[in-house]
Design a protein around this motif. Structure first.
Motif, PDB file in Angstrom:
ATOM      1  N   VAL A 143      39.013  37.494  52.936  1.00 38.50           N
ATOM      2  CA  VAL A 143      40.246  38.065  52.395  1.00 38.50           C
ATOM      3  C   VAL A 143      40.268  39.552  52.702  1.00 38.50           C
ATOM      4  O   VAL A 143      39.233  40.182  52.907  1.00 38.50           O
ATOM      5  CB  VAL A 143      40.380  37.849  50.867  1.00 38.50           C
ATOM      6  CG1 VAL A 143      40.734  36.421  50.572  1.00 38.50           C
ATOM      7  CG2 VAL A 143      39.124  38.287  50.147  1.00 38.50           C
ATOM      8  N   ASP A 144      41.463  40.074  52.713  1.00 39.94           N
ATOM      9  CA  ASP A 144      41.654  41.479  53.012  1.00 39.94           C
ATOM     10  C   ASP A 144      40.879  42.333  52.004  1.00 39.94           C
ATOM     11  O   ASP A 144      40.931  42.067  50.800  1.00 39.94           O
ATOM     12  CB  ASP A 144      43.163  41.770  52.909  1.00 39.94           C
ATOM     13  CG  ASP A 144      43.523  43.034  53.651  1.00 39.94           C
ATOM     14  OD1 ASP A 144      42.790  43.377  54.599  1.00 39.94           O
ATOM     15  OD2 ASP A 144      44.527  43.661  53.274  1.00 39.94           O
ATOM     16  N   ALA A 145      40.165  43.299  52.489  1.00 38.64           N
ATOM     17  CA  ALA A 145      39.461  44.205  51.585  1.00 38.64           C
ATOM     18  C   ALA A 145      40.474  44.874  50.666  1.00 38.64           C
ATOM     19  O   ALA A 145      41.596  45.157  51.076  1.00 38.64           O
ATOM     20  CB  ALA A 145      38.708  45.252  52.396  1.00 38.64           C
ATOM     21  N   ASN A 146      40.089  45.118  49.448  1.00 43.79           N
ATOM     22  CA  ASN A 146      40.959  45.775  48.470  1.00 43.79           C
ATOM     23  C   ASN A 146      42.195  44.960  48.089  1.00 43.79           C
ATOM     24  O   ASN A 146      43.137  45.493  47.524  1.00 43.79           O
ATOM     25  CB  ASN A 146      41.425  47.161  48.959  1.00 43.79           C
ATOM     26  CG  ASN A 146      40.246  48.078  49.213  1.00 43.79           C
ATOM     27  OD1 ASN A 146      39.235  47.972  48.506  1.00 43.79           O
ATOM     28  ND2 ASN A 146      40.351  48.927  50.201  1.00 43.79           N
ATOM     29  N   SER A 147      42.213  43.653  48.424  1.00 45.44           N
ATOM     30  CA  SER A 147      43.373  42.865  48.006  1.00 45.44           C
ATOM     31  C   SER A 147      43.316  42.596  46.506  1.00 45.44           C
ATOM     32  O   SER A 147      44.327  42.294  45.894  1.00 45.44           O
ATOM     33  CB  SER A 147      43.431  41.546  48.771  1.00 45.44           C
ATOM     34  OG  SER A 147      42.296  40.775  48.465  1.00 45.44           O
ATOM     35  N   LEU A 148      42.113  42.702  45.923  1.00 46.01           N
ATOM     36  CA  LEU A 148      41.994  42.546  44.475  1.00 46.01           C
ATOM     37  C   LEU A 148      41.734  43.919  43.865  1.00 46.01           C
ATOM     38  O   LEU A 148      40.686  44.505  44.098  1.00 46.01           O
ATOM     39  CB  LEU A 148      40.808  41.637  44.127  1.00 46.01           C
ATOM     40  CG  LEU A 148      40.995  40.138  44.235  1.00 46.01           C
ATOM     41  CD1 LEU A 148      39.659  39.448  44.045  1.00 46.01           C
ATOM     42  CD2 LEU A 148      41.992  39.651  43.202  1.00 46.01           C
ATOM     43  N   PRO A 149      42.659  44.444  43.106  1.00 47.06           N
ATOM     44  CA  PRO A 149      42.408  45.751  42.507  1.00 47.06           C
ATOM     45  C   PRO A 149      41.305  45.660  41.440  1.00 47.06           C
ATOM     46  O   PRO A 149      41.280  44.716  40.640  1.00 47.06           O
ATOM     47  CB  PRO A 149      43.744  46.134  41.859  1.00 47.06           C
ATOM     48  CG  PRO A 149      44.667  44.993  42.081  1.00 47.06           C
ATOM     49  CD  PRO A 149      43.947  43.868  42.719  1.00 47.06           C
ATOM     50  N   GLN A 195      36.402  38.497  40.722  1.00 45.85           N
ATOM     51  CA  GLN A 195      35.858  37.285  41.360  1.00 45.85           C
ATOM     52  C   GLN A 195      35.003  36.471  40.400  1.00 45.85           C
ATOM     53  O   GLN A 195      34.786  35.281  40.616  1.00 45.85           O
ATOM     54  CB  GLN A 195      34.997  37.657  42.584  1.00 45.85           C
ATOM     55  CG  GLN A 195      35.760  38.265  43.734  1.00 45.85           C
ATOM     56  CD  GLN A 195      35.861  39.788  43.613  1.00 45.85           C
ATOM     57  OE1 GLN A 195      35.712  40.351  42.532  1.00 45.85           O
ATOM     58  NE2 GLN A 195      36.161  40.445  44.724  1.00 45.85           N
TER      59      GLN A 195
END
Ligand code: HEM
Ligand code: SF4
Ligand code: FES
Lengths: 255, 237
Positions: A143-149, A195
Motif C-alpha cells: 500500500v502507498d506509504a502514508n496512506s494511513l494517517p 494496522q
C-alpha cells in the motif's frame, strides 16, 4: 580513554545440557585489552581453551552490534553487565579493572531453561509472539506509504516500543522472572498503530495467556526490567498492556 | 476469556491486588482520621463518640465485612503471587546486585506484608475483638468518662482500652511502631504500584501519584506511631 591490558579471573557457569547439573569453573585470561568487547574477551578465552584441548564455553551471540538480542550473560550480578542501556556485545573491557574476578551466569528463569553453559532457550518468547504478536494483512501490492494517517505521538511511542530486541534481560533482571516488559512492548507497538486494530483484543488476551503458560512470574512493579533493558523500554508499556488486557477481558463474551 | 481465567491470570490477580490495596488505603484514611481525635486530649470524648458511631452504625458494620473480605483477598492473593513468583526462578543467581536496578522495599512486599499481618493479628486482638465482641474483663464501662450522650449504654470505652494497652507496656509500643514502619515501607511501594497495576501510567499524572504516595506513606504511619507513643510518654491522658 587510556588503553590498558588486564589479567582477569573468570568464574563461568558450565552446564552440559538442560538436564545436567551445572557448576562454576574458574579460568584465567591475560593480555585482555581495555578496548575489546566482552564477547571478544570470551573469544580469546575460548581460543585458549581449544588450544589446551578443552571444550570451549558455549554462549549466544550474533550481530555483535547491539541489535539482535542474542548475547545473554548475567555479569557480576547484572543482566548484560555493569553498564546500563547496553548489551553484552557492546560492553567494553574498560568497564573492568586489572586483576578483577568476573562472575558470568546464564539468564535464570524457569521459562528460559539452560541449553548449555551460558546459552538459554528463549523460544518461550517466540511462542508468545506466535500467540498474537502479528497483524493480518492482504498480500499483493504494497500500500502507498502514508496512506494511513498516524498521530505523531502514537508513532513515536509505538516506535520506542518496537525497539525491543527480545533479549530477555528484563526477565533475567526481574526477581520474579516476569516477561511483562517484553510482552507489553510487543502489545503496545501494535495496539498504538492502525494496522494493529483488528486483532487488538484477541492479541493481548492470547499473548498474556501464553506468557502465563510459559511459567514467567507476575509483575510486582519493581521496575528492575526498565532499569536493565538495553533499549530503555518504558514500564509505561506495562501499564498500557494492563489496560488493554483488563478492558479486552471485560469485553469478552465467554461466560 | 472466562471470569475464572480473567481473575486467575497474572494481570487479573494484580487487578485484585491493586483494587484491594487501594481499598485498604481508603480504610487507613478513615482509621487514621478518627484515631487522631485522641490528640484533642479531651479524655477521649471526641474519639469515643466516633468510635461508638463506627461500632454501632449499620452501614459501617456492613462495610466492615467488606473490609475484612478485602483484607483476606489481598493477603491470599499476595501469597499466591509470591509463591508463583518464587517458582518462576528455581535456580538463583550466584552473584546478584538487585539494588542497582530496584528498591529493596519493592522486592520485599511479601515480607513486609507478613510483618504487617503479624502486627494486625495482635492489633485486632487488642482493639477489634473487645470492642466488637465484648466481654473482656478489663474493659471499663463508658460511664467512666463523661460521655453523657450515651450514659446508659454499656458500650466499650475504647479510649480507656487504648490507654490500658499502651500506657505501661513498652513492648507493645515497640511492636506497634515496628508494625507501622512495615506499613510505611509496604505503602512506599504499594501506593504507586497499585495505579500501575490498574493500568494508570501517565507522563503528567504518574509523578503526582508517586509524590502523593511517598507523602502518604510517611505521614499516615507517622501519625499512627504517635498514638502509642503519646499514651506511653503521657502526652495525653
Ligand atoms: C496484612 C497483610 C498484608 C499482606 C500479606 C500483604 C501482601 C502484599 C503483597 C505480597 C503485595 C505485592 C504483590 C505483588 O505485586 O506481587 C502487596 C501489594 C500491595 N499492598 Fe499489601 N499486604 C498486606 C496488607 C496491606 C495493607 C494493610 C495495605 C494498605 C493499607 C496494603 C496495600 C497494598 C498495596 C497498595 C499494594 C500494591 C498493589 C499492586 O501492586 O497492585 N497491603 N501486598
Ligand atoms: S523489553 Fe528490553 S530487556 Fe526485555 S526483551 Fe525487550 S529489549 Fe530486552
Ligand atoms: S550479539 Fe546481537 S545484541 Fe549482542
Amino acid at each position: 580513554m587510556e588503553h590498558y591490558n588486564m589479567k582477569l579471573t573468570l568464574k563461568v557457569w558450565k552446564q552440559k545440557n538442560s538436564n545436567a547439573a551445572g557448576s562454576f569453573e574458574t579460568y584465567q585470561v591475560s593480555d585482555i585489552s581495555s578496548e575489546m568487547s566482552f564477547l571478544e574477551m570470551f573469544d580469546v578465552l575460548n581460543e585458549q581453551l581449544v588450544n589446551e584441548g578443552k571444550e570451549p564455553i558455549a554462549f549466544d551471540h550474533d550481530c555483535r552490534e547491539g541489535i539482535c538480542g542474542m548475547c545473554s550473560m548475567y555479569i557480576n550480578g547484572r543482566a548484560h553487565g555493569p553498564w546500563t542501556k547496553n548489551t553484552v556485545c557492546q560492553l567494553h573491557m574498560r568497564a573492568f579493572n586489572d586483576g578483577e574476578t568476573i562472575v558470568v551466569e546464564p539468564w535464570r528463569a524457569a521459562a528460559f531453561p539452560v541449553i548449555k553453559d551460558l546459552m538459554v532457550d528463549r523460544s518461550a518468547f517466540d511462542r508468545i509472539i506466535q500467540a498474537g504478536g502479528f497483524i493480518s494483512v492482504n498480500t499483493g501490492n504494497a500500500v502507498d506509504a502514508n496512506s494511513l494517517p498516524v498521530d505523531k505521538k502514537d508513532a513515536d511511542t509505538a516506535f520506542d516500543a518496537a525497539s525491543c530486541i527480545g533479549c530477555g534481560a528484563c526477565v533475567a533482571a526481574c526477581k520474579n522472572s516476569s516477561a511483562m516488559l517484553f510482552v507489553s512492548a510487543k502489545v503496545s507497538q501494535l495496539a498504538l498503530l492502525p494496522q494493529g486494530q483488528p486483532e487488538r483484543e484477541t492479541r493481548v488476551l492470547n499473548m498474556v495467556t501464553q506468557m502465563d503458560k510459559e511459567g514467567f512470574g507476575n509483575c510486582t512493579n519493581t521496575y528492575a526490567c526498565e532499569a536493565e533493558c538495553p533499549k530503555g523500554i518504558s514500564v509505561a508499556n506495562i501499564a498500557r498492556m494492563n489496560r488493554e488486557y483488563l478492558k479486552a477481558g471485560l469485553n469478552s463474551e465467554a461466560k | 476469556m472466562t471470569w475464572k481465567h480473567y481473575f486467575t491470570s497474572s494481570i487479573g490477580r494484580k487487578l485484585i491486588m491493586g483494587l484491594t490495596g487501594l481499598f485498604l488505603i481508603t480504610f487507613l484514611i478513615v482509621h487514621c482520621s478518627i484515631n487522631s481525635m485522641i490528640f484533642f486530649n479531651d479524655g477521649g470524648e471526641t474519639f469515643n463518640h466516633w468510635a461508638h458511631f463506627m461500632g454501632t452504625n449499620v452501614i459501617i458494620r456492613i462495610m466492615e465485612i467488606g473490609l475484612f473480605a478485602g483484607l483476606i483477598l489481598h493477603i491470599v492473593q499476595g501469597y499466591m503471587l509470591t509463591a508463583q513468583n518464587k517458582k518462576a526462578r528455581p535456580v538463583k543467581y550466584d552473584t546478584n546486585k538487585p539494588n542497582e536496578n530496584s528498591k529493596w522495599y519493592s522486592r520485599s512486599m511479601g515480607l513486609l506484608g507478613t510483618l504487617l499481618l503479624l502486627f494486625l493479628i495482635l492489633h485486632i486482638y487488642h482493639f477489634w475483638t473487645p470492642s466488637r465482641l465484648g466481654g473482656i474483663a478489663n474493659i471499663r464501662p463508658l460511664e467512666e468518662t463523661n460521655l453523657s450522650a450515651y450514659n446508659n449504654q454499656q458500650a466499650l470505652n475504647l479510649y480507656a482500652e487504648m490507654k490500658l494497652v499502651f500506657e505501661n507496656n513498652l513492648w507493645v509500643v515497640i511492636v506497634y511502631i515496628l508494625g507501622v514502619i512495615s506499613l510505611a515501607w509496604h505503602l512506599m511501594h504499594g501506593f504507586q504500584s497499585a495505579f500501575q497495576s490498574l493500568g494508570i501510567n501517565h507522563k503528567r499524572y504518574t509523578p503526582i501519584i508517586k509524590n502523593v504516595g511517598v507523602a502518604f506513606s510517611i505521614i499516615v504511619p507517622l501519625i499512627f506511631a504517635l498514638m502509642p507513643l503519646a499514651f506511653y510518654l503521657g502526652w495525653i491522658n
